[in-house]
Design a protein around this motif. Structure first.
Motif, PDB file in Angstrom:
ATOM      1  N   GLU A   1       0.842  -1.205   0.000  1.00  0.00           N
ATOM      2  CA  GLU A   1       0.000   0.000   0.000  1.00  0.00           C
ATOM      3  C   GLU A   1       0.884   1.265   0.000  1.00  0.00           C
TER       4      GLU A   1
ATOM      5  N   TYR B   1       0.617   5.206  -1.234  1.00  0.00           N
ATOM      6  CA  TYR B   1       1.121   6.351  -0.473  1.00  0.00           C
ATOM      7  C   TYR B   1       2.319   7.035  -1.121  1.00  0.00           C
TER       8      TYR B   1
ATOM      9  N   HIS C   1       1.102   2.604  10.144  1.00  0.00           N
ATOM     10  CA  HIS C   1       1.658   1.318   9.686  1.00  0.00           C
ATOM     11  C   HIS C   1       2.827   0.903  10.581  1.00  0.00           C
TER      12      HIS C   1
ATOM     13  N   HIS D   1      -7.729   2.061  11.799  1.00  0.00           N
ATOM     14  CA  HIS D   1      -6.844   2.422  10.684  1.00  0.00           C
ATOM     15  C   HIS D   1      -7.523   2.170   9.328  1.00  0.00           C
TER      16      HIS D   1
ATOM     17  N   GLU E   1      -8.940   4.805   6.493  1.00  0.00           N
ATOM     18  CA  GLU E   1      -8.496   4.786   5.091  1.00  0.00           C
ATOM     19  C   GLU E   1      -9.708   4.769   4.158  1.00  0.00           C
TER      20      GLU E   1
HETATM   21 FE   LIG Z   1      -2.909   1.106   5.667  1.00  0.00          FE
END
Ligand SMILES: [Fe+2]
Ligand SMILES: [Fe+2]
Length: 163
Positions: free
Chosen positions: A53, A58, A78, A112, A116
């Motif tokens: 990810e 990101y 993370h 989390h 997202e």
């Molecule tokens: Fe994540």
């Protein structure tokens, strides 16, 4: 054809798998083989998902100044998730404290992925063009596979973890 919806749907598919694994783990007890196997699978799945990810989504979002804060926030989480997984791996599964710790982890991890899905992804979609979308989907699928093959359970107590 890849589009923004497609990459985010792909990430959500992983998240749903994570929710399923977490629910199953919450039903386990003691140092059973089931708990051991589910925790190993969850660890590999979460570590490889986060790495892929970052490499796909990101890294692309870091090139879009309006989303820098959200990106930094998620990547920092993370790192915390990694530390919590390592701490759980270093905790005796036969003790009641393991499940207590896992419940805290489950709560934080769900937060989390909910964040997202509900806040970050819809915002990110505003800044992506077709080329970004295609690139992210390709990178995610390739890296997830490679990262998962290499992912390991690495026990480390939180108090011993170096920043
Ligand atoms: Fe994540
Ligand atoms: Fe995610």
């Amino acid at each position: 054809m890849a589009d923004a919806t497609e990459i985010f749907d792909r990430l959500k598919e992983d998240h749903d798998r994570h929710r399923e694994l977490i629910d199953k783990l919450l039903e386990t007890s003691g140092d059973s083989q089931e708990r051991e196997e589910l925790f190993t699978e969850l660890t590999k799945e979460l570590k490889s998902h986060a790495a892929a990810e970052e490499q796909a989504l990101y890294s692309t979002m870091l090139r879009k100044p309006p989303t820098t804060d959200e990106t930094r926030h998620s990547v920092a989480e993370h790192h915390e998730i990694d530390e919590m997984l390592n701490d759980l791996a270093a905790t005796d599964m036969s003790e009641g404290g393991w499940l207590t710790k896992f419940k805290t982890f489950a709560h934080d991890y769900r937060h989390h992925i909910d964040e997202e899905e509900e806040d970050h992804f819809p915002d990110f979609a505003n800044y992506l063009d077709k080329e970004d979308e295609q690139h992210m989907r390709e990178v995610f699928d390739r890296r997830k596979k490679e990262e998962k093959a290499e992912a390991e359970v690495t026990p480390e107590k939180k108090e011993d973890a170096k920043e």
